[in-house]
Motif scaffolding. Structure first.
Motif, PDB file in Angstrom:
ATOM      1  N   PRO A  26       0.674  -1.239  -0.216  1.00 29.97           N
ATOM      2  CA  PRO A  26      -0.226  -0.173  -0.211  1.00 29.97           C
ATOM      3  C   PRO A  26       0.957   1.096   0.680  1.00 29.97           C
ATOM      4  O   PRO A  26       0.615   2.040  -0.768  1.00 29.97           O
ATOM      5  CB  PRO A  26      -0.913  -0.186   1.441  1.00 29.97           C
ATOM      6  CG  PRO A  26      -0.733  -1.454   1.644  1.00 29.97           C
ATOM      7  CD  PRO A  26       0.672  -2.061   0.756  1.00 29.97           C
ATOM      8  N   ALA A  27       1.744   1.287   0.425  1.00 28.88           N
ATOM      9  CA  ALA A  27       2.971   2.530   1.136  1.00 28.88           C
ATOM     10  C   ALA A  27       3.374   2.441  -0.640  1.00 28.88           C
ATOM     11  O   ALA A  27       3.404   4.056  -0.942  1.00 28.88           O
ATOM     12  CB  ALA A  27       3.896   2.569   1.646  1.00 28.88           C
ATOM     13  N   GLU A  28       3.270   1.276  -1.114  1.00 29.08           N
ATOM     14  CA  GLU A  28       4.481   1.627  -3.015  1.00 29.08           C
ATOM     15  C   GLU A  28       3.377   2.170  -3.698  1.00 29.08           C
ATOM     16  O   GLU A  28       3.748   3.375  -4.773  1.00 29.08           O
ATOM     17  CB  GLU A  28       4.712   0.328  -3.081  1.00 29.08           C
ATOM     18  CG  GLU A  28       6.623  -0.073  -2.772  1.00 29.08           C
ATOM     19  CD  GLU A  28       6.749  -1.162  -3.112  1.00 29.08           C
ATOM     20  OE1 GLU A  28       7.869  -1.538  -2.502  1.00 29.08           O
ATOM     21  OE2 GLU A  28       6.000  -2.025  -2.278  1.00 29.08           O
ATOM     22  N   LEU A  29       2.147   1.390  -3.223  1.00 34.77           N
ATOM     23  CA  LEU A  29       0.814   1.620  -4.684  1.00 34.77           C
ATOM     24  C   LEU A  29       0.778   3.357  -4.266  1.00 34.77           C
ATOM     25  O   LEU A  29      -0.231   4.370  -5.022  1.00 34.77           O
ATOM     26  CB  LEU A  29      -0.158   1.084  -4.063  1.00 34.77           C
ATOM     27  CG  LEU A  29       0.040  -0.381  -4.664  1.00 34.77           C
ATOM     28  CD1 LEU A  29      -1.050  -1.131  -4.302  1.00 34.77           C
ATOM     29  CD2 LEU A  29       0.441  -0.781  -6.006  1.00 34.77           C
ATOM     30  N   ASP A  30       0.532   3.737  -2.824  1.00 31.93           N
ATOM     31  CA  ASP A  30       0.149   5.313  -2.509  1.00 31.93           C
ATOM     32  C   ASP A  30       1.685   6.374  -3.425  1.00 31.93           C
ATOM     33  O   ASP A  30       0.887   7.299  -4.071  1.00 31.93           O
ATOM     34  CB  ASP A  30       0.660   5.654  -1.525  1.00 31.93           C
ATOM     35  CG  ASP A  30      -0.976   4.899  -0.698  1.00 31.93           C
ATOM     36  OD1 ASP A  30      -1.532   4.694  -0.891  1.00 31.93           O
ATOM     37  OD2 ASP A  30      -0.900   4.930   0.862  1.00 31.93           O
ATOM     38  N   VAL A  31       2.677   5.489  -3.507  1.00 34.60           N
ATOM     39  CA  VAL A  31       3.813   6.989  -4.497  1.00 34.60           C
ATOM     40  C   VAL A  31       2.793   6.572  -5.096  1.00 34.60           C
ATOM     41  O   VAL A  31       3.297   7.913  -5.991  1.00 34.60           O
ATOM     42  CB  VAL A  31       4.670   6.236  -4.104  1.00 34.60           C
ATOM     43  CG1 VAL A  31       6.014   6.961  -4.499  1.00 34.60           C
ATOM     44  CG2 VAL A  31       5.308   6.302  -2.394  1.00 34.60           C
ATOM     45  N   ALA A  32       2.850   5.611  -5.889  1.00 32.86           N
ATOM     46  CA  ALA A  32       2.675   5.191  -7.767  1.00 32.86           C
ATOM     47  C   ALA A  32       1.597   6.449  -7.740  1.00 32.86           C
ATOM     48  O   ALA A  32       0.868   7.224  -8.891  1.00 32.86           O
ATOM     49  CB  ALA A  32       2.235   4.282  -8.000  1.00 32.86           C
TER      50      ALA A  32
END
Length: 581
Positions: free
Chosen positions: A488-494
């Motif tokens: 989720p933290a990586e997808l938030d950046v994306a």
């Protein structure tokens, strides 16, 4: 690539399918249909108002339209779910792969990611700073310079053809005052005792100008009458002040495409030509104005004047263009200047003024509307005041200008990058507090540090990866397997990266470059959050020990962040930091 535009096209296509099936009538206006981030991120990734805005023209209930439209949208492989909410909004959740591919798009498009064709090459003239050439630029000019320059860069990034212009106010009485002030410094340079009368400029910045005049003409003007030296000293002083102003602008990283002299309008027939253009439209007449607000009959003397019928183009009152002595008012050359700009074929004119020019907005817009027959819009942006603080207290520096804090004073204290970024952390028409301690603070509360730190962190990762023998050039990262960036933290950046093209267009449409600064802070925050999560969860670290492929996938996401931060800082005129010192 603009993911919001892509999903918007999907919505339009689904509406077309419903029309073909007879569920919706043909000929519906899809202009009001939008795809935007929902107000509450918990509701999904995007939301569309399609059913709400099509209900009335189609004669149907919005909920019914939404329930017919949602399955069409959910059938697309990019859409994980399409849920109807409330009276008829549709909330969309996109599949992880859509977000994962954003980083690849950023790395493939590079500096062009987020660039827009919104402007379609339309010609825009942005006039800003335009300070009287009577001294160095002060802190108020600094804000106007930064805002105007960032706005010009933003519009160029969004596909407009932009000209940056400075209007030199060298035709009025203030330049005569400048000449007399320089003459006093000239006499000083010859050893004379002088006294600066009220209205002259006592700033120390004129000492070197007086000395330079002495070096040029010797004692030729020492005993000469004013009529002999006023004009040549005025020209000499104006040129010296413009050199000073250009130096101040250069210190801030501002470069103009064109400098236009007000003086060039006088004695050339250009003012007369502009006024005659208005006269031919029956907009120039002899008349008497009503008393100004706040005046009493005892102190008001009505007199017939030559007036511009600005009320015919939206102004509150008609405006004088000629003084009682037959000379032009200050408004007349401004009309001629804008007539010149209209004649150069611009599609849009933007003037950036100080807060004290609020009363000038309607008359100037009326003039341009009249001169162009409404073809060329004029947008006037007012920059509010800047208040300087140090240790929480109002701060005044060495007033070598005589009466104000200069642009050079500010830049020498904190540097051009900090100056520019901080000046863009508020909308132009909102007051700005500039605290010299806080803008140099290395904390999350200092937006310029926070954004620069994010960019520097990415470059630190790139350096460490190369030291470990991992190839991390952009073409290599663009071909990495990104399927593992599913936290989720990586997808938030994306998700935040995907907002950049949309943000650019919104900021350009509204002429609000401060939106770029806000966005960069949010993007940096997403990266810092991911970085900090990696302190506890090793699987989130950008460098995965003995696993170059996974490292590249993680680093690709981080590198995409630095690409967008670099582009955004470029619009703001700030140099991205590759390491923090």
């Amino acid at each position: 690539m603009n993911l919001f535009t892509d999903i918007g096209a999907l919505v339009h296509g689904a509406i077309g399918t419903l029309t073909d099936e007879g569920t919706l009538p043909a000929g519906l206006d899809l202009g009001p249909v939008t795809v935007e981030p929902p107000r509450d991120p918990a509701h999904g990734d995007m939301a569309t108002n399609a059913a709400m805005v099509l209900a009335k023209p189609s004669g149907q209930k919005p909920r019914d339209i939404a329930e017919a439209l949602a399955p069409k949208l959910a059938a697309d492989p990019r859409v994980a779910s399409a849920e109807v909410a409330g009276p008829g909004f549709i909330n969309l959740r996109l599949s992880d792969v859509v977000w994962q591919e954003v980083a690849r798009t950023v790395l493939t498009e590079g500096a062009d990611y987020g660039r827009s064709g919104l402007g379609q090459g339309k010609a825009v003239n942005v006039e800003y700073v335009s300070a009287n050439p009577t001294g160095p630029l002060h802190v108020g000019h600094t804000r106007g310079a930064v805002f105007g320059d960032a706005l010009a860069a933003l519009l160029a990034y969004a596909g407009y053809s932009v000209t940056r212009e400075y209007y030199i106010n060298d035709g009025g009485a203030q330049v005569d005052t400048l000449a007399r002030s320089v003459y006093l410094r000239y006499l000083e340079a010859h050893g004379h005792q002088v006294e600066f009368a009220d209205g002259t400029y006592p700033g120390e910045y004129l000492i070197s100008v007086g000395e330079a005049l002495k070096a040029k003409v010797g004692d030729a003007y020492v005993e000469a009458p004013e009529a002999e030296w006023l004009e040549p000293v005025r020209d000499f002083a104006t040129a010296a002040m413009m050199d000073l102003i250009r130096g101040d602008l250069s210190l801030l990283g501002v470069e103009m495409d064109r400098f236009f002299s007000e003086k060039s309008l006088y004695g050339t027939g250009r003012i007369e030509e502009a006024i005659e253009t208005l006269r031919a439209k029956d907009l120039i007449y002899r008349g008497t104005l009503e008393p100004p607000k706040g005046k009493t009959p005892e102190d008001w003397e009505p007199r017939e004047q030559t007036l511009f019928r600005s009320t015919a183009h939206g102004d509150d009152v008609d405006r004088p263009i000629m003084k009682s002595d037959g000379g032009w008012t200050y408004f007349a050359p401004d009309i001629a200047y804008h007539w010149d700009k209209v004649g150069r074929g611009y599609d849009l004119l933007i003037d950036v003024f100080g807060a004290d020019h609020g009363g000038y907005v309607k008359r100037m817009k009326a003039a341009v509307s009249a001169l162009s027959d409404g073809r060329v819009p004029l947008d006037i942006k007012l920059c509010q005041l800047v208040k300087l603080y140090k240790n929480g207290e109002p701060f005044k520096m060495s007033k070598r200008a005589g009466t104000f804090v200069t642009l050079r004073d500010v830049v020498e204290q904190v540097g051009p990058d900090v100056t520019r970024f901080v000046m863009l952390t508020r909308k132009n028409d909102a007051p700005l507090d500039f605290d010299f301690d806080k803008v140099l603070e290395q904390s999350k509360d200092n937006p310029v540090f926070y954004v620069q730190y994010a960019h520097a962190r990415v470059h630190s990762v790139l350096r460490k990866a190369r030291e470990a023998g991992i190839h991390v050039d952009d073409p290599v990262l663009a071909n990495a397997d990104l399927s593992g960036t599913d936290h989720p933290a990586e997808l938030d950046v994306a998700r935040k990266l995907a907002e950049w093209p949309r943000l650019v267009e919104i900021a350009a449409r509204t002429s609000e470059p401060h939106r770029v600064a806000f966005y960069l802070y949010e993007l940096a925050s997403s990266l810092h959050t991911l970085w900090n999560r990696g302190n506890d969860e090793t699987a989130l670290r950008f460098l995965q020990e003995d696993d170059p492929d996974t490292s590249r996938s993680k680093i690709a996401l981080a590198r995409a962040v630095s690409v967008v931060i670099s582009a955004g800082l470029g619009i703001l005129g700030v140099t991205p930091a590759e390491e923090m010192r």
